[in-house]
Design a protein around this motif. Sequence first.
Motif, short mmCIF file in Angstrom:
data_model
loop_
_atom_site.label_atom_id
_atom_site.label_comp_id
_atom_site.label_asym_id
_atom_site.label_seq_id
_atom_site.Cartn_x
_atom_site.Cartn_y
_atom_site.Cartn_z
N TRP A 1 -1.04 0.05 9.20
CA TRP A 1 -0.54 0.89 8.11
C TRP A 1 -0.14 0.05 6.91
O TRP A 1 -0.49 0.37 5.77
CB TRP A 1 0.65 1.71 8.61
N GLU B 1 -1.59 -0.12 3.03
CA GLU B 1 -0.71 0.15 1.90
C GLU B 1 -0.61 -1.05 0.94
O GLU B 1 0.19 -1.03 0.01
CB GLU B 1 0.68 0.53 2.41
N PRO C 1 4.60 0.72 -0.59
CA PRO C 1 4.54 2.06 0.00
C PRO C 1 5.93 2.69 0.01
O PRO C 1 6.95 2.01 -0.09
CB PRO C 1 4.05 1.79 1.43
N GLY D 1 7.54 6.40 4.84
CA GLY D 1 6.38 6.36 5.72
C GLY D 1 6.63 5.64 7.02
O GLY D 1 5.91 5.83 8.01
#
Length: 289
Positions: free
Chosen positions: A24, A28, A54, A58
């Motif tokens: 992730w 990002e 980010p 999240g």
Amino acid sequence: MANATHLRWKLEVPDPQEEALCAWLEGEGSSAFYREADPPQACFAYFPPDQAPPDAAGLGAFPGVRLLEAEAFGDEDWLAKSREGFDAFNVGRRFHVRPLWDETPGPADRIDLVVNPGLAFGTGGHETTRLCMELLEELAASGRLKGPILDIGAGTGILSLAAHLLGGQGLTAFDIDPDCGPAMDELIELNAHLLKGAKPYDSFVGTLEHPQAAGPFAGLLANILLLTIQDLLPRMAEVSAPGGWLIASGILAECTDEALLSLASHGFRPEKVVKEGEWIAILATRVTA
């Protein structure tokens, strides 16, 4: 700071969330991620200048992950900040691992590996990498570290390099990530002091279906995730020579029984399980009916 353009997140990351979080963060825009080798083993994610970070909200998608600190700093502090949290350390009985900025050689009785810290897997700092290197030492000591050997999901190629330095021959390393090609080349360059012109392994970017992975191989290295190992086991069984060994890691200790059953169901008889923290590595042998 008036010229603060870089950003570093310090994170608390439970082991089961590490791989998904890495993916992730990379998506990002994170330029580097690693976990400290020593307690409390905090994780650090770096974001380059002019990169919008980010939304920290999240992180809520990853149970147990907490943002401990977000720090902005200028260009003049980038080098120092990027080096924090990664010091030299010993692995097993034979290896000493140090970052490229540490010019102090390791103990004379250890193999002095130099790494460029970045992603968590591939610098020797993660438990699974250390466990694999320790099992390679055992194979070398018992005369079983014979080639050809295939390193599946090699990352920086550190396990292939370690196998070569322990006497392994006929090594091939590969990964599906295009960034791993340059990373493998860099690791070889950083350790020219050990290699003395030798080429430790062949490498390619691709999958287990690549012609260079056709086998048969006397040894397989797979320091990846259990789910990926399970997906690849049918093909791994095809390219493994009868009696060949497999080191499988990237496996959480809580999944030990599942991993052992998966290996056995595809013809790999487990020999030994080693554990560090919440992770295990398994040494198994390819058997035929």
